[in-house]
Enzyme design. Structure first.
Site, PDB file in Angstrom:
ATOM      1  N   GLY A 353       0.807  -1.202   0.000  1.00 59.78           N
ATOM      2  CA  GLY A 353       0.000   0.000   0.000  1.00 59.78           C
ATOM      3  C   GLY A 353       0.839   1.250   0.000  1.00 59.78           C
ATOM      4  N   GLY A 356      -0.163   8.361   2.949  1.00 59.20           N
ATOM      5  CA  GLY A 356       0.243   9.756   2.968  1.00 59.20           C
ATOM      6  C   GLY A 356       1.693   9.943   3.366  1.00 59.20           C
ATOM      7  N   PHE A 357       2.267   8.983   4.056  1.00 58.20           N
ATOM      8  CA  PHE A 357       3.642   9.154   4.536  1.00 58.20           C
ATOM      9  C   PHE A 357       4.669   8.375   3.730  1.00 58.20           C
ATOM     10  CE2 PHE A 357       0.981   9.986   8.243  1.00 58.20           C
ATOM     11  CZ  PHE A 357       1.442  11.236   8.600  1.00 58.20           C
ATOM     12  N   GLY A 358       4.207   7.348   3.102  1.00 57.71           N
ATOM     13  CA  GLY A 358       5.175   6.576   2.332  1.00 57.71           C
ATOM     14  C   GLY A 358       4.602   5.247   1.891  1.00 57.71           C
ATOM     15  N   ARG A 359       5.520   4.381   1.452  1.00 58.92           N
ATOM     16  CA  ARG A 359       5.101   3.097   0.918  1.00 58.92           C
ATOM     17  C   ARG A 359       5.235   2.003   1.977  1.00 58.92           C
ATOM     18  NH1 ARG A 359       5.922   2.192  -4.665  1.00 58.92           N
ATOM     19  NH2 ARG A 359       5.548   4.142  -5.756  1.00 58.92           N
ATOM     20  N   VAL A 360       4.360   1.007   1.915  1.00 58.38           N
ATOM     21  CA  VAL A 360       4.398  -0.088   2.886  1.00 58.38           C
ATOM     22  C   VAL A 360       4.673  -1.400   2.133  1.00 58.38           C
ATOM     23  CG1 VAL A 360       3.151  -1.284   4.705  1.00 58.38           C
ATOM     24  CG2 VAL A 360       2.743   1.148   4.302  1.00 58.38           C
ATOM     25  N   ASP A 472      -4.190  10.148  14.070  1.00 56.69           N
ATOM     26  CA  ASP A 472      -4.632   9.810  12.706  1.00 56.69           C
ATOM     27  C   ASP A 472      -5.546   8.577  12.709  1.00 56.69           C
ATOM     28  OD1 ASP A 472      -4.867  10.189  10.015  1.00 56.69           O
ATOM     29  OD2 ASP A 472      -2.888   9.391   9.495  1.00 56.69           O
TER      30      ASP A 472
HETATM   31  N1  LIG Z   1       1.056  -3.631   9.591  1.00 55.37           N
HETATM   32  C1  LIG Z   1       0.466  -3.784   8.402  1.00 55.37           C
HETATM   33  N2  LIG Z   1       0.100  -5.013   7.984  1.00 55.37           N
HETATM   34  C2  LIG Z   1      -0.507  -5.152   6.777  1.00 55.37           C
HETATM   35  N3  LIG Z   1      -0.772  -4.161   5.926  1.00 55.37           N
HETATM   36  C3  LIG Z   1      -0.448  -2.912   6.289  1.00 55.37           C
HETATM   37  C4  LIG Z   1       0.208  -2.655   7.523  1.00 55.37           C
HETATM   38  N4  LIG Z   1       0.410  -1.312   7.611  1.00 55.37           N
HETATM   39  C5  LIG Z   1      -0.092  -0.779   6.477  1.00 55.37           C
HETATM   40  N5  LIG Z   1      -0.605  -1.724   5.676  1.00 55.37           N
HETATM   41  C6  LIG Z   1      -1.196  -1.538   4.337  1.00 55.37           C
HETATM   42  O1  LIG Z   1      -0.524  -0.499   3.676  1.00 55.37           O
HETATM   43  C7  LIG Z   1      -1.423   0.508   3.252  1.00 55.37           C
HETATM   44  C8  LIG Z   1      -0.762   1.856   3.347  1.00 55.37           C
HETATM   45  O2  LIG Z   1      -0.552   2.185   4.687  1.00 55.37           O
HETATM   46  P1  LIG Z   1      -0.202   3.625   5.127  1.00 55.37           P
HETATM   47  O3  LIG Z   1      -0.294   3.669   6.600  1.00 55.37           O
HETATM   48  O4  LIG Z   1       1.073   4.000   4.530  1.00 55.37           O
HETATM   49  O5  LIG Z   1      -1.280   4.532   4.455  1.00 55.37           O
HETATM   50  P2  LIG Z   1      -2.683   4.980   4.974  1.00 55.37           P
HETATM   51  O6  LIG Z   1      -2.970   4.250   6.229  1.00 55.37           O
HETATM   52  O7  LIG Z   1      -3.617   4.809   3.846  1.00 55.37           O
HETATM   53  O8  LIG Z   1      -2.475   6.505   5.247  1.00 55.37           O
HETATM   54  P3  LIG Z   1      -1.642   7.174   6.398  1.00 55.37           P
HETATM   55  O9  LIG Z   1      -0.318   7.446   5.777  1.00 55.37           O
HETATM   56  O10 LIG Z   1      -2.381   8.382   6.738  1.00 55.37           O
HETATM   57  O11 LIG Z   1      -1.520   6.202   7.512  1.00 55.37           O
HETATM   58  C9  LIG Z   1      -2.604   0.364   4.169  1.00 55.37           C
HETATM   59  O12 LIG Z   1      -3.753   0.796   3.532  1.00 55.37           O
HETATM   60  C10 LIG Z   1      -2.630  -1.138   4.468  1.00 55.37           C
HETATM   61  O13 LIG Z   1      -3.402  -1.793   3.467  1.00 55.37           O
END
Ligand SMILES: Nc1ncnc2c1ncn2[C@@H]1O[C@H](COP(=O)(O)OP(=O)(O)OP(=O)(O)O)[C@@H](O)[C@H]1O
Ligand SMILES: *[C@@H]1O[C@H](CO)[C@@H](O)[C@H](O)[C@H]1NC(C)=O
Ligand SMILES: *[C@@H]1O[C@H](CO)[C@@H](O)[C@H](O)[C@H]1NC(C)=O
Ligand SMILES: *[C@@H]1O[C@H](CO)[C@@H](O)[C@H](O)[C@H]1NC(C)=O
Ligand SMILES: *[C@@H]1O[C@H](CO)[C@@H](O)[C@H](O)[C@H]1NC(C)=O
Ligand SMILES: *[C@@H]1O[C@H](CO)[C@@H](O)[C@H](O)[C@H]1NC(C)=O
Ligand SMILES: *[C@@H]1O[C@H](CO)[C@@H](O)[C@H](O)[C@H]1NC(C)=O
Ligand SMILES: [Mg+2]
Length: 673
Positions: A353, A356-360, A472
């Site tokens: 995913g 807003g802060f980066g890539r996961v 958040d």
């Molecule tokens: N611990 C985790 N386990 C599994 N998937 C995750 C995990 N953390 C994040 N993700 C996946 O990665 C995506 C992106 O997460 P991310 O936190 O960067 O963005 P967001 O939650 O959409 O926005 P924000 O940056 O405001 O938190 C999420 O929507 C989720 O599907």
């Protein structure tokens, strides 16, 4: 005579030596320890070779057998038959630069001090050349063409009598018996050791000179053959010797072995016992080496180069930023290398995913084999990082079944990597909005998740050592583990961008639609701003709609306003998610909607605490009696009352989710007017 033969084997090098009888003979196999008479530049090298000249220009060198041989029975008698053999080598100093050859000779005295060097070979001078008083017989091995002496070329063998103008000469070479006697040229210089035989027959006065490479048996046909009565030349007793000279160029003339016999064949010289010719200049290399060596060295350079590139790449690829103050957080630190390998080099395939802060990215830690989610956050503020890491580590100690555990971090230049527990079922928003074919959640699941998230937030706000503000709370930060348990994630991250007390630089961090009005105005996050976001979250999960929705006319409006609107109309349940198709618990949905509205009340003081929220949800405490009238008709009007204008055009220009600074919002508002 018998006695003389008995001396055989006495000397190491001079195997047999006896001059004075009619069977005089000697053999030198190398010259170490021999008593040769040497003059000028001539020396015996440590290897046992006679070296006639050195690198000095215009010098001579002679080497004589110490005892004269008796060539005639009496001063009037004829010269007897004799036979001489020697092994020699001529080397050039460098390239094609050549010296003036050398000669074997027989002369009446060992004093050749008046002879000239250069082309005179140290044998004669310009006044006595050709004089019968020289009593000189020589075999020249000439490597320079001298027209004044009638030389045929610069590589010939000649028979000389009293003068350097040869009686007979021929190109150096031999009649090869192995090739049925065909003539084979030999280069005197640089062809390795060679052997010469000089034979004189006293009866027929025939002189034969034969040349062959060392190791080749004496060819049947001599290179030179002539008749010349040496009786008119040689004195009764005469010395045998070698002579050489240098001019403006020098050469290296070596004698390796030498033998002589009067009235008989010269004793054979054992080639295996001879000293070796020295190597001058670059050592000759084998063909194999000539091919293999360049390839091998090229390969070597290539391999070294590749290794260097790999090491430099490796250095930069895994480069991290580590500062002294981080030492105490060591246990919470991951190495970039491990994270790199865990996520297979941050491959797109592992991307789960983008927020807003980066890539996961999804990853499997190499050591523990546990699944993790790695979030790459870019940052540029220096001052915030220290506080943030401190918070990351303290948050890392949080332990609650409804909170996603933060396992640790890693830091690189301009980049922070946060390592979380991996949540197999991803974020809630994907389930709510049916992304990627995920089945929508039924009401029971939704209500359970609301309760679980409430528990998680309660833990952060009230049950841990200190108050942790999430900043958040929203559907995409609610993650579902393998058993579909709701867990709150991403807390505290907003803090990285939220620091300093100067209102000019204070940034509001969070997501549009979830921001409490007072947070937008004052930029200060509190537990109550979290509860506001939580209220919006309850409405979102219950209505199955984003916090900012579109009405049928395409105008954007806030979900809260829409729910209040429905309530005013007297049909609150119209706000329910249509995907549930009416399958829900009326009491629970009413509670959820009202609690959502209460939590997202524009007045912070009107909002319940998380503990109260928990009590309402568990039914331990009845929700206060609420009427639609308690809620102002629309958040926008309320904000206008507070002196701020947020109109829908502004919201539409900013897709959610995002973060922005107060400054930029004010700017927008100014433009909007
Ligand atoms: N611990 C985790 N386990 C599994 N998937 C995750 C995990 N953390 C994040 N993700 C996946 O990665 C995506 C992106 O997460 P991310 O936190 O960067 O963005 P967001 O939650 O959409 O926005 P924000 O940056 O405001 O938190 C999420 O929507 C989720 O599907
Ligand atoms: C070469 O020989 C000459 C004459 O004997 C001598 O003076 C000179 O020192 C020698 N040079 C070397 C380099 O040995
Ligand atoms: C040449 O050699 C002869 C015989 O040794 C000698 O008498 C004469 O002086 C020499 N000439 C020169 C120019 O050296
Ligand atoms: C050397 O002597 C020979 C024989 O007498 C003669 O033919 C020749 O011209 C002489 N050469 C020189 C350079 O004096
Ligand atoms: C040998 O060398 C001589 C002189 O350089 C040349 O004329 C002749 O052709 C050569 N012979 C062979 C067989 O190479
Ligand atoms: C010279 O060589 C010829 C031909 O091989 C031979 O017949 C003769 O006997 C040789 N003479 C001497 C003195 O060796
Ligand atoms: C010369 O030849 C005769 C016979 O032909 C022989 O008896 C004599 O020994 C020979 N002399 C020499 C010096 O070879
Ligand atoms: Mg998130």
């Amino acid at each position: 005579m018998l006695q003389l033969l008995l001396t055989v084997g006495l000397s190491h090098n001079l195997l047999a030596s006896g001059l004075g009888g009619d069977h005089e003979q000697f053999v030198y196999t190398g010259f170490t320890g021999s008593k040769l008479i040497l003059d000028d530049a001539a020396t015996i090298t440590t290897a046992g070779l006679v070296k006639l000249t050195n690198e000095t220009f215009r010098i001579k060198g002679h080497a004589f057998h110490p005892v004269p041989a008796r060539f005639r029975e009496s001063s009037s008698g004829a010269v007897q038959s004799f036979s001489v053999s020697f092994v020699f080598g001529i080397l050039s100093s460098f390239g094609d630069v050549r010296g003036h050859g050398f000669a074997f000779f027989i002369a009446p005295s060992t004093d050749l001090s008046t002879a000239f060097p250069i082309q005179f070979l140290g044998l004669v001078n310009d006044t006595n050349n050709g004089s019968v008083s020289n009593h000189l017989f020589a075999v020249e091995l000439d490597t320079i063409l001298n027209t004044e002496f009638g030389d045929i070329n610069n590589n010939h063998v000649g028979i000389d009598v009293n003068s350097l103008n040869s009686v007979r000469s021929f190109t150096a070479g031999f009649y090869d018996d192995s090739k049925s006697g065909t003539f084979t040229n030999l280069s005197l210089i640089g062809s390795g050791p060679m052997q010469i035989w000089v034979d004189y027959d006293g009866n027929s006065t025939q002189i034969n000179v034969t040349l062959a490479p060392l190791g080749v048996a004496k060819p049947v046909r001599p290179l030179l053959s002539t008749t010349y009565d040496l009786s008119g030349v040689l004195t009764e007793q005469a010395y045998l010797g070698f002579s050489s000279s240098t001019g403006l160029t020098t050469g290296h003339h070596y004698v390796l072995g030498w033998s002589f016999a009067m009235n008989g064949a010269a004793p054979t010289i054992d080639p295996t016992k001879l000293p070796k010719l020295p190597h001058l200049g670059p050592k000759p290399r084998s063909k194999l080496l000539e091919i293999v060596l360049p390839i091998a060295s090229a390969l070597f350079v290539l391999v070294i180069g590749i290794l260097a590139v790999l090491m430099v790449r490796r250095h930069f690829r895994y480069k991290e930023v580590r500062e002294d103050w981080e030492v105490e957080y060591g246990p919470h630190r991951f190495s970039y290398k491990d994270l790199f390998h865990a996520t297979k080099g941050f491959k797109d395939k592992r991307l789960i995913g983008v927020g807003g802060f980066g890539r996961v990215y999804r990853g499997v830690l190499p050591t523990s084999k546990s699944e993790v989610a790695v979030k790459r956050v870019s940052y540029d503020s220096k001052q915030g990082v220290k506080e943030f890491i401190a918070e990351v580590v303290s948050i890392g100690r949080l332990q609650h079944r409804n909170v996603v555990k933060l396992l640790g971090y890693c830091r690189r230049k301009g980049e922070l990597l946060l390592v979380y527990e991996y949540m197999a079922n991803g974020s809630l928003d994907k389930h709510l909005y049916g992304e990627e074919g995920k089945a929508t959640l039924d009401w029971g699941q939704r209500f359970r998740i609301v309760k679980e998230i409430a528990l998680g937030l309660l833990y952060l706000h009230e049950e841990w050592d200190k108050v942790v503000i999430h900043r958040d709370v929203k559907a995409s930060n609610v993650l579902l583990d393998g058993e579909m348990n709701g867990r709150l994630g991403d807390f505290g991250l907003a803090r990285l961008y939220d620091h300093g007390t100067d209102p000019q630089t204070t940034h509001v961090v969070g997501t549009i639609g979830y921001l409490a009005p007072e947070l937008v105005r004052r930029g200060k996050a509190t537990t109550l701003t979290d509860i506001y976001s939580f209220g919006i979250f309850i409405l979102e999960i219950t209505c199955g709609q984003k916090p900012i929705k579109e009405d049928p006319q395409g105008n954007q409006l806030l979900l809260v306003d829409w729910v209040i609107h429905n309530w005013h109309k007297g049909s609150l349940l119209d706000a329910m998610d249509t995907k549930l198709q009416g399958n829900y618990h009326l009491g629970e949905t009413g509670l959820a909607l009202k609690l959502g509205l209460l939590c997202s009340h524009p007045f912070p003081n009107a909002r319940p605490t998380m503990r109260q929220v928990m009590q309402y949800l568990d039914g331990d405490l009845p929700l206060p009696e609420l009427l639609p009238a308690h809620f102002s008709f629309g958040m926008l009007s309320l904000m206008q009352n507070e002196g701020q204008v947020v109109d829908s055009s502004m919201l539409s220009s900013y897709p959610s989710p995002m973060m922005m600074s107060i400054g930029s919002i004010s700017d927008l508002l100014e433009d909007g007017r």
